[in-house]
Design an enzyme around this catalytic site. Structure first.
Site, PDB file in Angstrom:
ATOM      1  CB  CYS A  24      -0.992  -0.003   1.162  1.00  0.00           C
ATOM      2  SG  CYS A  24      -0.272   0.134   2.796  1.00  0.00           S
ATOM      3  CB  CYS A  98      -0.191   1.503  -3.808  1.00  0.00           C
ATOM      4  SG  CYS A  98      -0.051  -0.188  -4.350  1.00  0.00           S
ATOM      5  CB  CYS A 102       1.455  -1.073  -6.694  1.00  0.00           C
ATOM      6  SG  CYS A 102       0.866  -0.830  -5.013  1.00  0.00           S
TER       7      CYS A 102
END
Length: 150
Positions: A24, A98, A102
């Site tokens: 996250c 995210c 990510c």
């Protein structure tokens, strides 16, 4: 009382345990609770760790309190930044809010869990998030054919 997971290395000789990575943004709430639930429920049968794209200074105190209520101690957990090596070593990468920050690598199994961010919320609001994460972790473990403990 279960403690927060240690940060394992990406070296995996001699293990056939699945490796799960929770990502996250701040690595201070959702991903910390998910990693702790996975370690607790898998009872060592899964290598688990978590990271963030912009780690916070500390784990969300409401997340710490909510996890303590169910006997899991994440007070020693520290938000950390994920590394490419950790992503590459993972069998399953779970992202939680995210977005584009990510990492995405071809051939990796990804799941995006749309879970409310506990940032700025009190423990009363974090409890349902904690419980949803537990349910999702249980389903993930079942899919990985890992028996659920406790």
């Amino acid at each position: 009382m279960t403690t927060a997971p240690d940060r394992p290395t990406t070296d995996r000789p001699g293990t056939d345990r699945p490796r799960v990575l929770f990502l996250c943004v701040h690595n201070a709430g959702r991903s910390q609770m998910a990693a702790a639930w996975t370690q607790h429920l898998a009872d060592g049968a899964v290598d688990v760790f978590s990271g963030g794209s912009e780690p916070a200074d500390e784990v969300n105190p409401a997340a710490v309190e909510a996890m303590q209520e169910v006997g899991i101690d994440i007070t020693a957990a520290q938000p950390t930044r994920w590394t490419d090596d950790e992503v590459l070593a993972a069998d399953v990468v779970i992202t939680m809010g995210c977005g584009d920050t990510c990492p995405v690598f071809p051939g990796k199994r990804y799941e995006d869990w749309a879970i409310t961010d506990p940032a700025g919320k009190g423990v009363e609001s974090v409890r349902p998030i904690r419980d949803e994460i537990r349910q999702r972790v249980e389903a993930l473990l079942a899919d990985l054919q890992v028996p659920v403990a406790g």
